[in-house]
Enzyme design. Structure first.
Site, PDB file in Angstrom:
ATOM      1  CB  VAL A   1      -0.982  -0.005   1.202  1.00  0.00           C
ATOM      2  CG1 VAL A   1      -1.903   1.194   1.137  1.00  0.00           C
ATOM      3  CG2 VAL A   1      -1.800  -1.299   1.232  1.00  0.00           C
TER       4      VAL A   1
ATOM      5  N   GLY B   1     -10.939  -1.483   0.676  1.00  0.00           N
ATOM      6  CA  GLY B   1      -9.975  -0.995  -0.326  1.00  0.00           C
ATOM      7  C   GLY B   1     -10.405   0.280  -1.020  1.00  0.00           C
TER       8      GLY B   1
ATOM      9  CE  LYS C   1     -10.667  -5.093   5.157  1.00  0.00           C
ATOM     10  NZ  LYS C   1     -10.468  -6.083   4.104  1.00  0.00           N
TER      11      LYS C   1
END
Ligand code: NDP
Ligand code: HSE
Length: 438
Positions: A18, A138, A209
């Site tokens: 990332v 994402g 999440k």
């Protein structure tokens, strides 16, 4: 090199998947970002323990350093971007950045879900912002949607495929017959998996999440430990095949729905009818289906992992916070305040009501099916449809049933009793089914 006036200066910690994606966007799209924002974003430093590895991008001289403290203590850096992952020392780095008056952007859902309460409190106390768009789904801007776009709604339910790695594995197993471990290796090579991939395949990453989403959507404190979490490691090609014969797909689903004073929050492999909006979401793609009172149903779809899709979400947070710094906007649309208390409580998995897929291994003897269905009946579980495959003397064969809605606690007790029958071999497989009674 002297820094341009009015620029906002950024320091990234972690030059992995990332970090590299974020740096590529910041450097390659520098002019475009400046034109859109009205001032430049300057990537002053990236810190990584390994400064030699090729990350697929050439950085200007002096940008790559090995000590994160240089970034944390640099008075010129406005935004610290934590992309190293893990809990320690990521937490200490973020708290130090906050104490030093720096805004923070992070993709670290594991950290936020478990230590987020303390981090958000520190940010509020020090009047700095935390951007965490990349931490969930994402490239999909789902944090903005839940926190800002749907602010005038009461959210009723969320159904999400929010782990790219497990969706990639299930898709490869379903569509191409690839075995589990080969599909996982592919996902790792593509940069989708967590450093510890058990987080992906055991549902833990999805639970991290969902912790964040549920808190924003339903105003409850972070509740990671209370989320029922089951991964995909027990899913077999046989169950994928039976699911398909009944017209279903198996997906690792994150579910959150409010019923009265409870919120049902769970992660588990789920059978969804082929016609369901998210049954056809494949590969690394994620999708989140949200039902809210004012908007009605909405569906968000996009890549859920990987270098550039996640880098895109990180850059959106950087630009958002930088806009606030330079334009002196009073505040972002809504500050992230994670409540410490709520009237809503997390429903126990025992109390949920859903439909089920059951796969028994039973010897084909007279009366077996009536004994199984008799026990199901004792627990108020009624059968919707059934498939029995093959007949083999002295060998257990699969018997598959789909049920109407039943209570989880009843199902668990009924299966415990059924699995003790001499005509039943091994532990019965059961999967929860969503998408409505058909
Ligand atoms: P990577 O493992 O690819 O990158 C992490 C980098 O941080 C590595 O290069 C690592 O170095 C470096 N690092 C570790 N400790 C330190 C330290 N003390 N100082 C400086 N650098 C350090 O991970 P990802 O890029 O995949 O993930 C980063 C974060 O983003 C995680 O929180 C992850 O959950 C999250 N995320 C990842 C997504 C993805 O698609 N990969 C998507 C969404 C979120 P070394 O390798 O030498 O240890
Ligand atoms: N490992 C995570 C996934 C990365 O596969 O979805 C994105 O959060």
């Amino acid at each position: 090199m002297p820094l341009k006036k009015q620029s906002v200066r950024i320091g990234i910690i972690g030059f992995g998947t990332v970090g590299a994606g974020t740096a590529k966007i910041l450097l390659r799209k520098g002019r475009q970002l400046e034109r859109k924002l009205g001032f430049p974003l300057v990537l002053k430093n990236i810190a990584d323990l390994d400064t030699k590895r090729d990350r697929g991008i050439k950085l200007p001289a002096g940008v790559l350093i090995s000590n994160a403290n240089t970034i944390l203590n640099d008075p010129e850096i406005d935004i610290v971007v934590e992309l190293m992952g893990g809990i320690h020392p990521a937490k200490e780095f973020i708290l130090q950045a906050i104490r030093n008056g720096k805004h923070v952007v992070t993709a670290n859902k594991a950290l936020l879900a478990t230590e987020g309460q303390e981090i958000f409190k520190a940010a509020e106390k020090n009047n700095v912002d935390i951007g965490f768009e990349a931490s969930v789904a994402g490239s999909i801007p789902i944090i903005k949607v839940v926190r800002e776009s749907l602010i005038g709604n009461s959210i009723q339910s969320i159904y999400g495929i929010i782990n790219g790695t497990s969706n990639y594995i299930l898709t490869k197993m379903t569509e191409e017959g690839v075995d589990f471990s080969s599909a996982l290796k592919e996902a790792q090579a593509l940069g989708y998996a967590e450093a510890d991939p058990t987080f992906d395949i055991e549902g833990i990453d999805s639970a991290h999440k969902l912790t964040i989403l549920v808190s924003l959507a339903f105003g409850v404190p972070f509740s990671f430990k209370k989320i029922y979490t089951e991964g995909i490691t027990k899913i077999t090609p046989l169950d994928i095949q039976f699911a398909s014969e009944f017209g279903y797909k198996i997906k690792l689903l994150a579910i959150a729905k409010q019923s009265g004073k409870d919120v049902e929050v769970r992660i588990h492999p789920t059978m969804l009818p082929d016609s369901h909006m998210i049954a056809g979401v494949n590969g690394v793609f994620n999708a989140i289906y949200i039902e809210s009172d004012a908007t009605g149903p909405q569906l968000y779809y996009g890549r859920g992992a990987g270098e550039m899709p996640t880098g895109s979400a990180v850059v959106s947070d950087i630009a958002d916070i930088a806009g606030g710094i330079r334009n002196r906007a009073a505040d972002r649309v809504q500050k992230t305040i994670i409540p410490e208390h709520s009237d809503l409580s997390i429903k126990k998995i025992d109390d949920i009501q859903t439909c089920y897929y059951l796969r028994f291994s039973a010897f084909d003897k007279p009366g077996v099916l009536s004994r199984i269905s008799g026990i199901l009946g004792e627990y108020n579980i009624s059968i919707k449809s059934m498939i029995q495959k093959g007949r083999q003397a002295d060998k257990a064969v699969p018997v598959v049933m789909m049920t109407h809605e039943a209570r989880e606690k009843d199902m668990v007790q009924a299966l415990r009793k059924i699995d003790r029958l001499s005509a039943v071999s091994g532990k019965t497989v059961y999967l929860r089914v969503e998408g409505g009674e058909s």
